[in-house]
Enzyme design. Structure first.
Site, PDB file in Angstrom:
ATOM      1  CG  ASP A   1      24.779  -3.799  84.149  1.00 21.80           C
ATOM      2  OD1 ASP A   1      24.476  -3.205  85.192  1.00 21.80           O
ATOM      3  OD2 ASP A   1      23.749  -4.183  83.434  1.00 21.80           O
TER       4      ASP A   1
ATOM      5  CG  ASP B   1      22.853  -2.453  88.750  1.00 24.56           C
ATOM      6  OD1 ASP B   1      23.917  -2.614  88.089  1.00 24.56           O
ATOM      7  OD2 ASP B   1      21.780  -1.990  88.406  1.00 24.56           O
TER       8      ASP B   1
END
Ligand SMILES: *[C@@H]1O[C@H](CO)[C@@H](O)[C@H](O)[C@H]1NC(C)=O
Ligand SMILES: *[C@@H]1O[C@H](CO)[C@@H](O)[C@H](O)[C@H]1NC(C)=O
Ligand SMILES: *[C@@H]1O[C@H](CO)[C@@H](O)[C@H](O)[C@H]1NC(C)=O
Ligand SMILES: *[C@@H]1O[C@H](CO)[C@@H](O)[C@H](O)[C@H]1NC(C)=O
Ligand SMILES: *[C@@H]1O[C@H](CO)[C@@H](O)[C@H](O)[C@H]1NC(C)=O
Length: 426
Positions: free
Chosen positions: A129, A316
């Site tokens: 992440d 992201d």
């Protein structure tokens, strides 16, 4: 158990965590419930809940923000220019020293991607992440539903474990995690970070069960553990285990022959064609520092520019879709024949047989999203668009650029030079 869509919206979460006074706990159960609804087969409900999760986080931010944060992002935020480096020089170490390649695992439908790490010799699957900085795994004593199916860390079984014991918490679009801090040696691929601070979570709520924890790959300042503790990547760099860079090729789950790679400390020249185009990180007003945020020049449909003005893109890997300002979403879908907005004006439908290609322009180079990746889910002949409209007040003109885009490029996160690079994946 069936997985649906993962939009962690971890980005938004950080914004909340920038204001630690705000109590978020009371919203957790509601969120959990909403996602249980989303676990029904209805693709529209799923997409809607994803969108709501993102908006809610930004709305929370708005209520606690100062006036400065409500300013729009303007071109003056983009003083640093993009630049181009070829794949064959600068950052490509031919030597395998300071570099380590891991195979990436795909959660069905390209919802998310994880790798294995070992903490004090106990193994965990952690989601990759770049939209957050916390590293956590479940603690031995975690009893929430999530923990019933995950690996859990047993401190008593690690000779190298040190209990630090500081409380921490983080909220995601898809859940929440909290616990205490610990320190141990953490092995990832062929390298080990000595005495890495990480989170032992005993309060975890998540609708996803394919992984044990999350590996945050944004900058230290966003780490809610010890208020900015060094991330795993920071520690590896500091301990000279890797060069200050990492990169990805993410596979499509539909392509069984392709393998995703996560290269710590370098790039994999076999996974892309031509040059890598780099864009320097930017920090527009209102956005906490520490994101992988870069200037996005434009968006195009079938090669024709449709926005014609700069945006801030937060890259992201923990978000599935593209969550973008509603006026931009309208401009894009207007150019996709047969697409239409739903009655609630919060989702778009695109004919599943569309041949439209959407591209994003970074550093003057266009990177394409093939037609097949423009969908989040199918609803008959209409598909739910992976380009989701949401005005994330108060930070305007921000695009959350997730896997819909990232899995179609080779992506390079240059920690040392504070740049993000993209190349055509192959
Ligand atoms: C924000 O702006 C309003 C009106 O422009 C002003 O009254 C208020 O004092 C400002 N708040 C802060 C924290 O600067
Ligand atoms: C931001 O831009 C939008 C659209 O251009 C405008 O309507 C809005 O008032 C602006 N907000 C601020 C705080 O300047
Ligand atoms: C789990 O253990 C930690 C560390 O000993 C402690 O702080 C925490 O309260 C415990 N949690 C539960 C749910 O028992
Ligand atoms: C990328 O490289 C592959 C193999 O070398 C080649 O077949 C393909 O045409 C190249 N694509 C582009 C866009 O250059
Ligand atoms: C998609 O399918 C619809 C309905 O069958 C048809 O009318 C349309 O021409 C098709 N579009 C493309 C691009 O194939």
């Amino acid at each position: 158990m069936k997985l649906k869509l993962l939009i962690l919206s971890i980005v938004a979460v950080h914004i909340i965590n920038a204001y630690p006074n705000q109590k978020q706990l009371h919203t957790i159960n509601l969120e959990k419930r909403r996602f249980i609804v989303a676990n029904n087969e209805n693709p529209i409900d799923i997409a809607k809940s994803i969108r709501q999760g993102v908006i809610k986080k930004y709305a929370s931010y708005g209520t606690t923000s100062n006036n400065e944060t409500s300013s729009n992002v303007t071109t003056s935020n983009y003083e640093t220019s993009s630049d181009v480096a070829t794949a064959s020089n600068e950052i490509t170490p031919d030597k395998k020293k300071d570099q380590c390649t891991l195979i990436v695992n795909d959660i069905p439908q390209d919802i998310g991607y994880y790798v294995k790490i070992a903490i004090g010799e106990q193994e965990f699957k952690v989601l990759l992440d770049t939209g957050s900085s916390n590293l956590w795994v479940p603690n031995k004593n975690c009893t929430t539903i999530f923990c019933q199916s995950t690996n859990k860390f047993d401190p008593s079984k690690s000779k190298t474990f040190i209990q630090e014991g500081n409380p921490w918490s983080i909220q995601y679009g898809s859940g929440f995690a909290s616990g205490i801090t610990g320190i141990d040696n953490i092995k990832i691929g062929c390298v080990t970070a000595d005495k890495q601070i990480f989170g032992l979570a005993d309060g975890i709520i998540s609708i996803y069960e394919e992984f044990d924890g999350i590996l945050g790959l944004a900058f230290d300042s966003l780490n809610t553990i010890d208020n900015g503790a060094p991330t795993l990547v920071s520690t590896l760099i500091k301990q000279k285990k890797i060069s200050p860079i990492f990169s990805f090729h993410f596979q499509h789950a539909s392509d069984h022959d392709d393998k995703g790679v996560f290269v710590l400390g370098g790039i994999d020249k076999n996974k892309f064609n031509g040059t890598i185009t780099f864009s320097s990180l930017i920090s527009p007003k209102g956005l906490p520092k520490g994101f992988w945020a870069i200037k996005q020049d434009d968006a195009l449909v079938n090669g024709k520019p449709v926005i014609s003005s700069a945006r801030t893109a937060i890259i992201d890997t923990g978000t599935t879709a593209l969550v973008i300002p509603s006026s931009d979403a309208a401009a894009i879908h207007e150019k996709i024949p047969g697409s239409k907005i739903n009655d609630d004006k919060d989702l778009y439908f695109i004919p599943c047989n569309t041949t439209a290609v959407v591209s994003l322009r970074f550093g003057g180079v266009d990177f394409s999203i093939p037609s097949k990746d423009l969908f989040l889910s199918q609803n008959g002949a209409q598909c739910v668009s992976a380009i989701i409209p949401a005005d994330l007040f108060p930070v305007s003109n921000v695009w959350l650029v997730g896997q819909t885009f990232i899995k179609n490029v080779y992506s390079v996160f240059d920690v040392g030079n504070k740049k993000v690079g993209f190349a055509n994946s192959k």
